[in-house]
Design a protein around this motif. Structure first.
Motif, PDB file in Angstrom:
ATOM      1  N   ILE A 171     -14.933  14.360   3.459  1.00  0.00           N
ATOM      2  CA  ILE A 171     -14.412  13.416   4.459  1.00  0.00           C
ATOM      3  C   ILE A 171     -13.157  12.731   3.928  1.00  0.00           C
ATOM      4  CG2 ILE A 171     -14.903  11.295   5.767  1.00  0.00           C
ATOM      5  CD1 ILE A 171     -17.872  12.001   5.553  1.00  0.00           C
ATOM      6  N   ARG A 172     -12.087  12.778   4.696  1.00  0.00           N
ATOM      7  CA  ARG A 172     -10.891  12.018   4.344  1.00  0.00           C
ATOM      8  C   ARG A 172     -10.973  10.673   5.051  1.00  0.00           C
ATOM      9  NH1 ARG A 172      -6.121  15.493   3.124  1.00  0.00           N
ATOM     10  NH2 ARG A 172      -6.949  17.568   2.740  1.00  0.00           N
ATOM     11  N   ALA A 173     -11.570   9.694   4.388  1.00  0.00           N
ATOM     12  CA  ALA A 173     -11.775   8.378   5.002  1.00  0.00           C
ATOM     13  C   ALA A 173     -10.441   7.683   5.222  1.00  0.00           C
ATOM     14  CB  ALA A 173     -12.687   7.528   4.135  1.00  0.00           C
ATOM     15  N   VAL A 174      -9.535   7.825   4.251  1.00  0.00           N
ATOM     16  CA  VAL A 174      -8.192   7.259   4.349  1.00  0.00           C
ATOM     17  C   VAL A 174      -7.239   8.336   3.843  1.00  0.00           C
ATOM     18  CG1 VAL A 174      -6.622   5.460   3.516  1.00  0.00           C
ATOM     19  CG2 VAL A 174      -9.012   4.888   4.024  1.00  0.00           C
ATOM     20  N   ASP A 175      -6.229   8.669   4.654  1.00  0.00           N
ATOM     21  CA  ASP A 175      -5.411   9.842   4.384  1.00  0.00           C
ATOM     22  C   ASP A 175      -3.919   9.483   4.330  1.00  0.00           C
ATOM     23  OD1 ASP A 175      -4.627  12.416   4.043  1.00  0.00           O
ATOM     24  OD2 ASP A 175      -5.201  13.130   6.034  1.00  0.00           O
ATOM     25  N   ASP A 176      -3.419   9.245   3.134  1.00  0.00           N
ATOM     26  CA  ASP A 176      -1.985   9.045   2.909  1.00  0.00           C
ATOM     27  C   ASP A 176      -1.410   7.892   3.741  1.00  0.00           C
ATOM     28  OD1 ASP A 176       0.363   9.617   1.603  1.00  0.00           O
ATOM     29  OD2 ASP A 176       1.003  11.129   3.052  1.00  0.00           O
ATOM     30  N   VAL A 177      -2.018   6.735   3.613  1.00  0.00           N
ATOM     31  CA  VAL A 177      -1.627   5.572   4.408  1.00  0.00           C
ATOM     32  C   VAL A 177      -0.702   4.658   3.601  1.00  0.00           C
ATOM     33  CG1 VAL A 177      -2.560   3.408   5.343  1.00  0.00           C
ATOM     34  CG2 VAL A 177      -3.622   5.590   5.961  1.00  0.00           C
ATOM     35  N   SER A 178       0.435   4.280   4.190  1.00  0.00           N
ATOM     36  CA  SER A 178       1.361   3.333   3.564  1.00  0.00           C
ATOM     37  C   SER A 178       1.722   2.240   4.544  1.00  0.00           C
ATOM     38  CB  SER A 178       2.660   4.028   3.146  1.00  0.00           C
ATOM     39  OG  SER A 178       2.409   5.087   2.264  1.00  0.00           O
ATOM     40  N   PHE A 179       1.656   1.001   4.111  1.00  0.00           N
ATOM     41  CA  PHE A 179       2.145  -0.120   4.916  1.00  0.00           C
ATOM     42  C   PHE A 179       2.336  -1.328   4.014  1.00  0.00           C
ATOM     43  CE2 PHE A 179      -2.484  -0.146   5.120  1.00  0.00           C
ATOM     44  CZ  PHE A 179      -2.810  -1.477   4.856  1.00  0.00           C
ATOM     45  N   THR A 180       3.018  -2.342   4.556  1.00  0.00           N
ATOM     46  CA  THR A 180       3.282  -3.563   3.803  1.00  0.00           C
ATOM     47  C   THR A 180       2.755  -4.752   4.592  1.00  0.00           C
ATOM     48  OG1 THR A 180       5.275  -2.564   2.925  1.00  0.00           O
ATOM     49  CG2 THR A 180       5.105  -4.948   2.728  1.00  0.00           C
ATOM     50  N   VAL A 181       2.088  -5.663   3.919  1.00  0.00           N
ATOM     51  CA  VAL A 181       1.581  -6.873   4.554  1.00  0.00           C
ATOM     52  C   VAL A 181       2.398  -8.050   4.039  1.00  0.00           C
ATOM     53  CG1 VAL A 181      -0.473  -8.235   5.024  1.00  0.00           C
ATOM     54  CG2 VAL A 181      -0.702  -5.807   4.532  1.00  0.00           C
TER      55      VAL A 181
ATOM     56  N   VAL B 242      -1.024  -3.191  12.179  1.00  0.00           N
ATOM     57  CA  VAL B 242      -1.127  -1.890  11.524  1.00  0.00           C
ATOM     58  C   VAL B 242      -2.291  -1.179  12.206  1.00  0.00           C
ATOM     59  CG1 VAL B 242      -1.695  -0.720   9.356  1.00  0.00           C
ATOM     60  CG2 VAL B 242      -0.236  -2.758   9.322  1.00  0.00           C
ATOM     61  N   VAL B 243      -2.023   0.023  12.748  1.00  0.00           N
ATOM     62  CA  VAL B 243      -3.065   0.739  13.493  1.00  0.00           C
ATOM     63  C   VAL B 243      -3.466   1.990  12.726  1.00  0.00           C
ATOM     64  CG1 VAL B 243      -3.730   1.740  15.717  1.00  0.00           C
ATOM     65  CG2 VAL B 243      -2.021  -0.094  15.645  1.00  0.00           C
ATOM     66  N   ILE B 244      -4.790   2.186  12.608  1.00  0.00           N
ATOM     67  CA  ILE B 244      -5.311   3.337  11.864  1.00  0.00           C
ATOM     68  C   ILE B 244      -6.327   4.074  12.748  1.00  0.00           C
ATOM     69  CG2 ILE B 244      -7.133   1.970  10.750  1.00  0.00           C
ATOM     70  CD1 ILE B 244      -6.755   3.645   8.219  1.00  0.00           C
ATOM     71  N   GLY B 245      -6.338   5.401  12.662  1.00  0.00           N
ATOM     72  CA  GLY B 245      -7.313   6.207  13.390  1.00  0.00           C
ATOM     73  C   GLY B 245      -7.641   7.445  12.572  1.00  0.00           C
ATOM     74  N   ARG B 246      -8.903   7.741  12.391  1.00  0.00           N
ATOM     75  CA  ARG B 246      -9.344   8.874  11.581  1.00  0.00           C
ATOM     76  C   ARG B 246      -8.648   8.933  10.237  1.00  0.00           C
ATOM     77  NH1 ARG B 246     -10.662  13.890  15.565  1.00  0.00           N
ATOM     78  NH2 ARG B 246     -11.435  12.653  17.294  1.00  0.00           N
ATOM     79  N   GLY B 247      -8.498   7.764   9.637  1.00  0.00           N
ATOM     80  CA  GLY B 247      -7.927   7.710   8.298  1.00  0.00           C
ATOM     81  C   GLY B 247      -6.422   7.792   8.229  1.00  0.00           C
ATOM     82  N   ARG B 248      -5.759   7.961   9.400  1.00  0.00           N
ATOM     83  CA  ARG B 248      -4.298   8.112   9.361  1.00  0.00           C
ATOM     84  C   ARG B 248      -3.615   6.918   9.991  1.00  0.00           C
ATOM     85  NH1 ARG B 248      -2.631  13.954   8.307  1.00  0.00           N
ATOM     86  NH2 ARG B 248      -0.971  12.619   7.571  1.00  0.00           N
ATOM     87  N   LEU B 249      -2.441   6.587   9.452  1.00  0.00           N
ATOM     88  CA  LEU B 249      -1.657   5.479   9.987  1.00  0.00           C
ATOM     89  C   LEU B 249      -1.053   5.891  11.332  1.00  0.00           C
ATOM     90  CD1 LEU B 249      -0.533   2.634   9.041  1.00  0.00           C
ATOM     91  CD2 LEU B 249       1.597   3.863   8.639  1.00  0.00           C
TER      92      LEU B 249
ATOM     93  N   MET C 146       0.840  -1.183   0.000  1.00  0.00           N
ATOM     94  CA  MET C 146       0.000   0.000   0.000  1.00  0.00           C
ATOM     95  C   MET C 146       0.879   1.239   0.000  1.00  0.00           C
ATOM     96  SD  MET C 146      -2.395  -1.817   0.049  1.00  0.00           S
ATOM     97  CE  MET C 146      -1.411  -3.121   0.728  1.00  0.00           C
ATOM     98  N   CYS C 147       0.743   2.087  -0.970  1.00  0.00           N
ATOM     99  CA  CYS C 147       1.594   3.262  -1.041  1.00  0.00           C
ATOM    100  C   CYS C 147       0.757   4.519  -1.036  1.00  0.00           C
ATOM    101  CB  CYS C 147       2.440   3.252  -2.297  1.00  0.00           C
ATOM    102  SG  CYS C 147       3.556   1.874  -2.382  1.00  0.00           S
ATOM    103  N   ASN C 148       0.934   5.347  -0.023  1.00  0.00           N
ATOM    104  CA  ASN C 148       0.306   6.674   0.046  1.00  0.00           C
ATOM    105  C   ASN C 148      -1.163   6.647  -0.367  1.00  0.00           C
ATOM    106  OD1 ASN C 148       3.336   7.155  -1.352  1.00  0.00           O
ATOM    107  ND2 ASN C 148       2.896   8.171   0.587  1.00  0.00           N
ATOM    108  N   LEU C 149      -1.865   5.666   0.166  1.00  0.00           N
ATOM    109  CA  LEU C 149      -3.249   5.455  -0.214  1.00  0.00           C
ATOM    110  C   LEU C 149      -4.160   6.500   0.436  1.00  0.00           C
ATOM    111  CD1 LEU C 149      -4.326   3.177  -1.978  1.00  0.00           C
ATOM    112  CD2 LEU C 149      -4.800   1.887   0.114  1.00  0.00           C
ATOM    113  N   SER C 150      -5.032   7.100  -0.375  1.00  0.00           N
ATOM    114  CA  SER C 150      -6.010   8.061   0.160  1.00  0.00           C
ATOM    115  C   SER C 150      -7.362   7.831  -0.482  1.00  0.00           C
ATOM    116  CB  SER C 150      -5.589   9.508  -0.133  1.00  0.00           C
ATOM    117  OG  SER C 150      -4.399   9.829   0.551  1.00  0.00           O
ATOM    118  N   LYS C 151      -8.413   8.087   0.319  1.00  0.00           N
ATOM    119  CA  LYS C 151      -9.771   8.053  -0.231  1.00  0.00           C
ATOM    120  C   LYS C 151     -10.588   9.161   0.412  1.00  0.00           C
ATOM    121  CE  LYS C 151     -13.330   6.382  -2.471  1.00  0.00           C
ATOM    122  NZ  LYS C 151     -13.360   6.197  -3.944  1.00  0.00           N
ATOM    123  N   ARG C 152     -11.208   9.986  -0.429  1.00  0.00           N
ATOM    124  CA  ARG C 152     -12.080  11.036   0.084  1.00  0.00           C
ATOM    125  C   ARG C 152     -13.498  10.737  -0.333  1.00  0.00           C
ATOM    126  NH1 ARG C 152      -8.340  15.042  -2.023  1.00  0.00           N
ATOM    127  NH2 ARG C 152      -6.688  15.192  -0.484  1.00  0.00           N
TER     128      ARG C 152
END
Ligand code: ADP
Ligand code: ADP
Length: 215
Positions: free
Chosen positions: A11-21, A195-202, A1-7
């Motif tokens: 509403i910024r549901a997901v805001d610039d989230v990056s992580f690897t599974v 991986v912890v997320i809150g208010r759309g942020r990693l 996941m690279c710099n993933l965002s969804k508005r």
């Protein structure tokens, strides 16, 4: 996941989230309700188009629409089978539309413990049975990557234990297992990595042991 965002509008549901599974592990995706977990998972599955960023699976950019069941299997909260169909026919329909043979349908029904009720209408299923059917669908294509969105929600202790063991077993087979929950207690029993997320942020991306020691 690279710099993933969804508005969604403002509403910024997901805001610039990056992580690897990683494969061979259960990665827990922890966050309160509304944090952006489902939205992230829908983007990972190609069911929602990111406003920005990208999803890479095995280094390959993921298609924007639809998901071959052979690559990624998922249990999503909103996905439900037609209530008038039998469990068998629901899975057969999914298998046929994905080029999967019918012998695999019987296999996954046994795997999730629904073989004896396979001919019954899904509309009469308990929540636990619906959940098992969703897991059967996720496993149908024998995919290396599995996403489970809040799989233990509303289940009894036996169902919860069963899902936990299933996820551990899938990871032990070398699969990539990504599972969301709003309960730290559940994650602590299941996940190797968090991986912890809150208010759309990693908020964190860390080994389970390190996380427990730091908090
Ligand atoms: P979680 O799965 O962690 O509970 P979601 O990803 O469902 O969180 O939601 C994250 C945020 O995005 C919430 O504020 C939610 O209200 C909003 N949201 C989710 N889906 C939609 C949608 N289809 N339209 C508008 N807002 C949405
Ligand atoms: P809808 O009810 O919104 O039409 P479907 O159940 O028909 O959704 O599925 C839409 C697409 O998602 C299909 O191409 C199907 O292959 C795929 N799909 C369905 N269930 C799963 C699953 N458990 N894991 C991964 N992909 C799935």
């Amino acid at each position: 996941m690279c710099n993933l965002s969804k508005r969604y509008g403002r509403i910024r549901a997901v805001d610039d989230v990056s992580f690897t599974v990683r494969p061979g592990q259960v990665t827990g995706f922890l966050g309160p309700n509304g944090a952006g977990k489902s939205t992230t998972m829908r983007m990972m599955l190609g069911l929602d188009r990111p406003s920005a960023g990208r999803v890479l699976i095995d280094g390959v950019r993921y298609p924007e629409q639809g998901t071959p069941l052979r690559r990624v299997g998922a249990l999503l909260e909103a996905r439900s089978a037609h209530p008038g169909r039998s469990a068998y026919h629901h899975l057969l329909w999914l298998a046929q539309s994905n080029g999967i043979g019918r012998s695999r349908v019987a296999e996954v029904l046994t795997l999730v413990g629904l073989a004896s009720v396979a001919r019954r209408r899904v509309g009469g299923f308990s929540l636990g049975m619906v959940q098992r059917l969703g897991i059967a669908a996720a496993l149908l294509g024998d995919p290396p990557v599995l996403l489970f969105d809040e799989p233990v929600n509303g289940l009894d202790p036996e169902g919860i234990r069963w899902i936990r063991e299933l996820m551990r077993g899938l990871a032990a087979q070398g699969r990539t297992v990504f599972v969301s929950s709003h309960l730290m207690s559940e994650m602590a029993l299941t996940a190797d990595h968090l991986v912890v997320i809150g208010r759309g942020r990693l908020l964190a991306d860390t080994g389970m042991r390190e996380f427990v020691e730091a908090n």
